[in-house]
Structure formats: structure tokens, C-alpha cells
Design an enzyme around this catalytic site. Sequence first.
Site, PDB file in Angstrom:
ATOM      1  N   TYR A  24      -7.439  44.981 -15.642  1.00 31.20           N
ATOM      2  CA  TYR A  24      -6.573  43.971 -15.028  1.00 31.20           C
ATOM      3  C   TYR A  24      -6.644  43.909 -13.496  1.00 31.20           C
ATOM      4  O   TYR A  24      -5.951  43.098 -12.882  1.00 31.20           O
ATOM      5  CB  TYR A  24      -5.117  44.211 -15.462  1.00 31.20           C
ATOM      6  CG  TYR A  24      -4.914  44.155 -16.965  1.00 31.20           C
ATOM      7  CD1 TYR A  24      -5.157  42.980 -17.672  1.00 31.20           C
ATOM      8  CD2 TYR A  24      -4.495  45.275 -17.677  1.00 31.20           C
ATOM      9  CE1 TYR A  24      -4.983  42.920 -19.046  1.00 31.20           C
ATOM     10  CE2 TYR A  24      -4.308  45.232 -19.053  1.00 31.20           C
ATOM     11  CZ  TYR A  24      -4.561  44.052 -19.737  1.00 31.20           C
ATOM     12  OH  TYR A  24      -4.391  43.998 -21.104  1.00 31.20           O
ATOM     13  N   HIS A 101      -4.416  34.074 -18.912  1.00 33.19           N
ATOM     14  CA  HIS A 101      -4.652  35.504 -19.115  1.00 33.19           C
ATOM     15  C   HIS A 101      -5.569  36.021 -18.018  1.00 33.19           C
ATOM     16  O   HIS A 101      -6.538  35.348 -17.648  1.00 33.19           O
ATOM     17  CB  HIS A 101      -5.279  35.789 -20.482  1.00 33.19           C
ATOM     18  CG  HIS A 101      -4.428  35.309 -21.594  1.00 33.19           C
ATOM     19  ND1 HIS A 101      -3.277  35.960 -21.967  1.00 33.19           N
ATOM     20  CD2 HIS A 101      -4.519  34.205 -22.368  1.00 33.19           C
ATOM     21  CE1 HIS A 101      -2.709  35.273 -22.938  1.00 33.19           C
ATOM     22  NE2 HIS A 101      -3.432  34.207 -23.201  1.00 33.19           N
TER      23      HIS A 101
HETATM   24  O1  CA2 Z   1      -5.175  39.421 -19.920  1.00 32.79           O
HETATM   25  C1  CA2 Z   1      -3.975  39.150 -19.900  1.00 32.79           C
HETATM   26  O2  CA2 Z   1      -3.426  38.603 -18.952  1.00 32.79           O
HETATM   27  C2  CA2 Z   1      -3.097  39.590 -21.090  1.00 32.79           C
HETATM   28  O3  CA2 Z   1      -2.123  38.584 -21.304  1.00 32.79           O
HETATM   29  C3  CA2 Z   1      -2.447  40.893 -20.685  1.00 32.79           C
HETATM   30  C4  CA2 Z   1      -1.623  41.542 -21.789  1.00 32.79           C
HETATM   31  C5  CA2 Z   1      -2.429  41.630 -23.068  1.00 32.79           C
HETATM   32  O4  CA2 Z   1      -1.604  42.127 -24.117  1.00 32.79           O
HETATM   33  C6  CA2 Z   1      -3.010  40.301 -23.463  1.00 32.79           C
HETATM   34  O5  CA2 Z   1      -3.776  40.476 -24.641  1.00 32.79           O
HETATM   35  C7  CA2 Z   1      -3.888  39.745 -22.370  1.00 32.79           C
HETATM   36  C8  CA2 Z   1      -1.189  42.955 -21.423  1.00 32.79           C
HETATM   37  C9  CA2 Z   1      -0.622  43.124 -20.073  1.00 32.79           C
HETATM   38  C10 CA2 Z   1      -0.523  44.597 -19.812  1.00 32.79           C
HETATM   39  O6  CA2 Z   1      -0.614  44.784 -18.443  1.00 32.79           O
HETATM   40  C11 CA2 Z   1      -0.784  46.056 -17.989  1.00 32.79           C
HETATM   41  C12 CA2 Z   1      -0.965  46.167 -16.651  1.00 32.79           C
HETATM   42  C13 CA2 Z   1      -1.159  47.420 -16.118  1.00 32.79           C
HETATM   43  C14 CA2 Z   1      -1.146  48.534 -16.912  1.00 32.79           C
HETATM   44  C15 CA2 Z   1      -0.949  48.394 -18.260  1.00 32.79           C
HETATM   45  C16 CA2 Z   1      -0.759  47.143 -18.802  1.00 32.79           C
END
Ligand code: CA2
Length: 145
Positions: A24, A101
Site C-alpha cells: 500500500y 483501490h
Molecule cells: O487496495 C485497496 O485500496 C484495498 O481496498 C485495501 C483493503 C483491501 O482489503 C482491499 O482488498 C483493497 C485493505 C486496507 C488495509 O490497509 C492496510 C494498511 C496498512 C497496513 C495494513 C492494512
Amino acid sequence: MMNKVIILNGPNLNLLGEREKNQYGSVTLGEIEKKCKEYGEKNNLSVSFYQSNIEGDLVEKIQSSRNECKGIIINAGGYTHTSVAIHDALKIVKIPIIELHISNIYNREEFRHKSLISRVAKGVICGFGAEGYVMAINAMKQFLK
Ligand code: CA2
């Protein structure tokens, strides 16, 4: 008067920049918010930003945005793949919705390939990292012309 656009963020996105930087990136949600608001102003859009880890809070925010905003950009996080309630709330609103996303959900685990949001979104932006937020504002600007 500037058109109002809201950017909604779902669960765990408050942790951006802290963990899973490979997936991310290293930018925090606070930094993304600042950039989006500045970019919005330059483009004559008043951008508000909201994050919650709670499904019902996101539903409430979608409902209250219905009359206040001209467009919704939503990164529903994990709820993208599971939430009938968020899908239903978005279906009721009559303003354009952009699904967003950070990662490319289609080159990841199979359970991320299905989105309940896509059915009610005008368009989807995914896989462009935090830059996707700015891209989504641009796309919304075009939709609102
Ligand atoms: O890619 C994306 O923006 C998502 O929406 C992010 C979600 C995921 O479940 C989707 O499938 C795709 C998860 C966000 C989690 O974000 C974190 C950030 C830092 C550390 C852990 C998780």
C-alpha cells in the site's frame, strides 16, 4: 459555489504508511487527505474525507452525503468484497460513485476479485497506489461537468 465531493475510506486504511508498505506504499491517510483537499481546491471542488473501521458508520455517512454532496469516491477496504449493506446504501444515492483501490485487487488473492461496489459505481480506479485518489478526483470532476 464549489461542488462538494466526499472521499470515504473503510477499515484498516487508517494504518496506511505504517504497515504493509510493499502493498500500500508509505504515504499516510492523513497525507492523502491533505493532498486531496488541496487538489480539490485547485479544481474547484470542496473535498471532504472520512475513514471508519465500522460498516454501519460508513452506511450512515453514505446516507447523509446523499443530499450534501455531488459525488462519492469510496475505498471500502475489505468491505468491498463482503458488504451488502454498503452496496445497498450506495445503490440508493443518485450521485456518481467512483470505486477506488490503492492496490490492483485483480492481481491479488481470489477473494479480492469480487467487488460488491462495482455494480453501483460509475467507474473503478485500482492499482495506482495513493495517486489513485487524485485520479479519482479528476474523474469525478469530469463526471460533474
Ligand atoms: O487496495 C485497496 O485500496 C484495498 O481496498 C485495501 C483493503 C483491501 O482489503 C482491499 O482488498 C483493497 C485493505 C486496507 C488495509 O490497509 C492496510 C494498511 C496498512 C497496513 C495494513 C492494512
